[in-house]
Design a protein around this motif. Sequence first.
Motif, PDB file in Angstrom:
ATOM      1  N   CYS A 347     -17.729  -7.944  10.931  1.00 33.94           N
ATOM      2  CA  CYS A 347     -17.964  -9.245  10.309  1.00 33.94           C
ATOM      3  C   CYS A 347     -17.437  -9.233   8.882  1.00 33.94           C
ATOM      4  O   CYS A 347     -17.428  -8.184   8.220  1.00 33.94           O
ATOM      5  N   PRO A 348     -16.988 -10.377   8.365  1.00 30.22           N
ATOM      6  CA  PRO A 348     -16.547 -10.469   6.971  1.00 30.22           C
ATOM      7  C   PRO A 348     -17.742 -10.542   6.027  1.00 30.22           C
ATOM      8  O   PRO A 348     -18.771 -11.124   6.359  1.00 30.22           O
ATOM      9  N   GLU A 349     -17.605  -9.957   4.850  1.00 30.58           N
ATOM     10  CA  GLU A 349     -18.716  -9.912   3.907  1.00 30.58           C
ATOM     11  C   GLU A 349     -18.928 -11.241   3.182  1.00 30.58           C
ATOM     12  O   GLU A 349     -20.024 -11.535   2.731  1.00 30.58           O
ATOM     13  N   ASP A 350     -17.872 -12.038   3.039  1.00 30.07           N
ATOM     14  CA  ASP A 350     -17.959 -13.272   2.243  1.00 30.07           C
ATOM     15  C   ASP A 350     -18.205 -14.502   3.108  1.00 30.07           C
ATOM     16  O   ASP A 350     -17.639 -15.561   2.872  1.00 30.07           O
ATOM     17  N   CYS A 351     -19.030 -14.353   4.124  1.00 31.77           N
ATOM     18  CA  CYS A 351     -19.296 -15.464   5.052  1.00 31.77           C
ATOM     19  C   CYS A 351     -20.769 -15.851   4.931  1.00 31.77           C
ATOM     20  O   CYS A 351     -21.658 -15.016   5.130  1.00 31.77           O
ATOM     21  N   PHE A 352     -21.035 -17.117   4.614  1.00 29.13           N
ATOM     22  CA  PHE A 352     -22.409 -17.594   4.435  1.00 29.13           C
ATOM     23  C   PHE A 352     -22.635 -18.815   5.327  1.00 29.13           C
ATOM     24  O   PHE A 352     -21.729 -19.640   5.526  1.00 29.13           O
ATOM     25  N   ILE A 353     -23.847 -18.907   5.851  1.00 29.94           N
ATOM     26  CA  ILE A 353     -24.220 -20.056   6.690  1.00 29.94           C
ATOM     27  C   ILE A 353     -25.293 -20.866   5.979  1.00 29.94           C
ATOM     28  O   ILE A 353     -26.006 -20.364   5.116  1.00 29.94           O
ATOM     29  N   ALA A 354     -25.401 -22.149   6.371  1.00 28.42           N
ATOM     30  CA  ALA A 354     -26.472 -23.025   5.900  1.00 28.42           C
ATOM     31  C   ALA A 354     -27.457 -23.170   7.053  1.00 28.42           C
ATOM     32  O   ALA A 354     -27.246 -23.961   7.974  1.00 28.42           O
ATOM     33  N   GLY A 355     -28.506 -22.360   7.032  1.00 27.00           N
ATOM     34  CA  GLY A 355     -29.414 -22.366   8.163  1.00 27.00           C
ATOM     35  C   GLY A 355     -30.776 -21.815   7.818  1.00 27.00           C
ATOM     36  O   GLY A 355     -31.099 -21.546   6.669  1.00 27.00           O
ATOM     37  N   ASP A 356     -31.555 -21.612   8.872  1.00 31.35           N
ATOM     38  CA  ASP A 356     -32.915 -21.099   8.755  1.00 31.35           C
ATOM     39  C   ASP A 356     -32.903 -19.632   9.161  1.00 31.35           C
ATOM     40  O   ASP A 356     -32.513 -19.294  10.294  1.00 31.35           O
ATOM     41  N   GLU A 357     -33.344 -18.736   8.253  1.00 30.21           N
ATOM     42  CA  GLU A 357     -33.276 -17.295   8.505  1.00 30.21           C
ATOM     43  C   GLU A 357     -34.158 -16.902   9.682  1.00 30.21           C
ATOM     44  O   GLU A 357     -33.741 -16.123  10.551  1.00 30.21           O
ATOM     45  N   ALA A 437     -31.529 -21.621  22.483  1.00 31.47           N
ATOM     46  CA  ALA A 437     -30.801 -22.899  22.538  1.00 31.47           C
ATOM     47  C   ALA A 437     -31.485 -23.964  21.690  1.00 31.47           C
ATOM     48  O   ALA A 437     -30.827 -24.738  20.986  1.00 31.47           O
ATOM     49  N   ASP A 438     -32.826 -24.018  21.737  1.00 33.53           N
ATOM     50  CA  ASP A 438     -33.558 -25.008  20.938  1.00 33.53           C
ATOM     51  C   ASP A 438     -33.388 -24.748  19.443  1.00 33.53           C
ATOM     52  O   ASP A 438     -33.203 -25.685  18.652  1.00 33.53           O
ATOM     53  N   PHE A 439     -33.456 -23.477  19.014  1.00 40.10           N
ATOM     54  CA  PHE A 439     -33.313 -23.157  17.601  1.00 40.10           C
ATOM     55  C   PHE A 439     -31.908 -23.454  17.096  1.00 40.10           C
ATOM     56  O   PHE A 439     -31.731 -23.910  15.961  1.00 40.10           O
ATOM     57  N   ILE A 440     -30.898 -23.218  17.927  1.00 41.32           N
ATOM     58  CA  ILE A 440     -29.523 -23.538  17.517  1.00 41.32           C
ATOM     59  C   ILE A 440     -29.351 -25.054  17.423  1.00 41.32           C
ATOM     60  O   ILE A 440     -28.710 -25.570  16.487  1.00 41.32           O
ATOM     61  N   ALA A 441     -29.925 -25.795  18.369  1.00 38.49           N
ATOM     62  CA  ALA A 441     -29.815 -27.257  18.338  1.00 38.49           C
ATOM     63  C   ALA A 441     -30.507 -27.831  17.104  1.00 38.49           C
ATOM     64  O   ALA A 441     -30.014 -28.796  16.503  1.00 38.49           O
ATOM     65  N   LEU A 442     -31.651 -27.252  16.711  1.00 41.39           N
ATOM     66  CA  LEU A 442     -32.342 -27.728  15.516  1.00 41.39           C
ATOM     67  C   LEU A 442     -31.503 -27.529  14.261  1.00 41.39           C
ATOM     68  O   LEU A 442     -31.635 -28.277  13.291  1.00 41.39           O
ATOM     69  N   GLN A 443     -30.631 -26.529  14.275  1.00 43.59           N
ATOM     70  CA  GLN A 443     -29.765 -26.267  13.121  1.00 43.59           C
ATOM     71  C   GLN A 443     -28.392 -26.919  13.288  1.00 43.59           C
ATOM     72  O   GLN A 443     -27.444 -26.560  12.593  1.00 43.59           O
ATOM     73  N   GLN A 444     -28.290 -27.843  14.253  1.00 45.61           N
ATOM     74  CA  GLN A 444     -27.061 -28.622  14.476  1.00 45.61           C
ATOM     75  C   GLN A 444     -25.882 -27.722  14.853  1.00 45.61           C
ATOM     76  O   GLN A 444     -24.762 -27.947  14.412  1.00 45.61           O
TER      77      GLN A 444
END
Length: 474
Positions: A347-357, A437-444
């Motif tokens: 994985c790349p080190e400089d990759c950030f997501i906008a989500g719930d940990e 699947a539900d948790f991914i859908a909640l995070q769009q």
Amino acid sequence: MKALQSKFTSLGYRFALYIFLVFLLIGILFSVVSMLASLDRQITRIEGYLNDILAESIPHITRDLWITDYSQVYHQLRLIQVFPYVERVEVHYIGSQIITVGDIQREHYRLRKYPLIYEYDEQNKELGVLTVFIDYKQMQEEILSARILEFTLHLLLVIVLAAAVAVLFRFMLGRHLVYMTSFIQQNTDAEQWSPLCLERRTIFNDELSLLTEAFNSFQKEKSSILEQKTDLSLRMEELARDKETFLSIISHDLRSPVSGFKNLTSLLVQDFERLDTKELRTMLIELEKAGSRVYDLLENLLEWSALERGKLVPRKDRLPACLLLQNAFENMEHHARTKNITLNISCPEDCFIAGDERMTMVVLRNLISNAIKYTPVGGSVHGEISKVDSMVRFVVSDTGTGMEPETAAKLFDRRQKISSVGTEGEKGAGIGTVLAADFIALQQGKIWARSEPGNGTRVCFTLREWKNGEPASP
């Protein structure tokens, strides 16, 4: 004279004329169709009477021909020929003999032939053919002439009804059209266009406008109630399925590992002094597996319960994707070590997501756990992260048993309960994938799987990439 001409050529009268012509045309078509249908019914009725006479006469004719009593044959043929529209009756007897009653008066007729068969000594003897000449043209002419008066009355009634509808239209709706026409014409002739404002005026306060408003209001209210009823019905079906799944997990999937845990502990208590070190180690390993299964199942049940009660609201934080993947794999090392499965990530080190940990870690934990469960001893599980447009894609792949593509397509459908035994007999409740699947859908985001039997499984999901300057959840 000009005022009278203008009155009868106005928009209201033209519409009334169109309404009259439309209703008149429909009425004429209806009258013609009704007359033709009546003609067919009358012809069918006459044919039915003739068939009854023939059904009664043919056995007598056949018997008389067999005993060569031709006088009785002539008698039966006269009975048939007396029937209206039957011009001629012939019997073609074996040996080219013809018995005839009646004459042909016209050229237009139809032939109807009936075989004459006599049963003798349990055998059917063909004696000849009965031919009936029917004048269908005369039949139709007489029936139509009898229906002319009925058709005329229908037509007069249609004209009266069409005129009444046109007059009602003129007096109830025509004035509205005249008002709107004059309004548009005045605004067209003026230098500036004033907006059309529809108001309830005194001339509009009639029964038709009030009924229209009441009907429209009723339709809107009815549609709203039906939509709410449909939503409630779908929600009730979904809750019933969830309840059934929950009870199945409690009664079977949770009871099995707890029962095994209880049996192992009872055996340890009873035979502890007689067990050697190797046997103790084996039983402790089994206890650890049963405890892990119960813990994982309880974790998923608690998460699922909070989700169904609406207690989980996803956060939007700046999360390092690579660190999340590393932590998830590290948490699953002890599971992989028991089956000698290799874990590796890229994985790349400089990759950030906008989500719930919390939600993201639950998803990764379930996917990695499933990959280990269905991978045989000595296999490998790989995790990787990549950027796709404005999304971050997580991939968990294994070298396990795989599954049919049709099963993989339904893996994340909460209406389907897909669960199977792992390569070492591991069992699961089948809610881990649904929860993911539900948790991914909640995070769009989106989640899917690709698999083939014997070629492992590749599960992917995407989450939105963090944009600089984007506000995080408080």
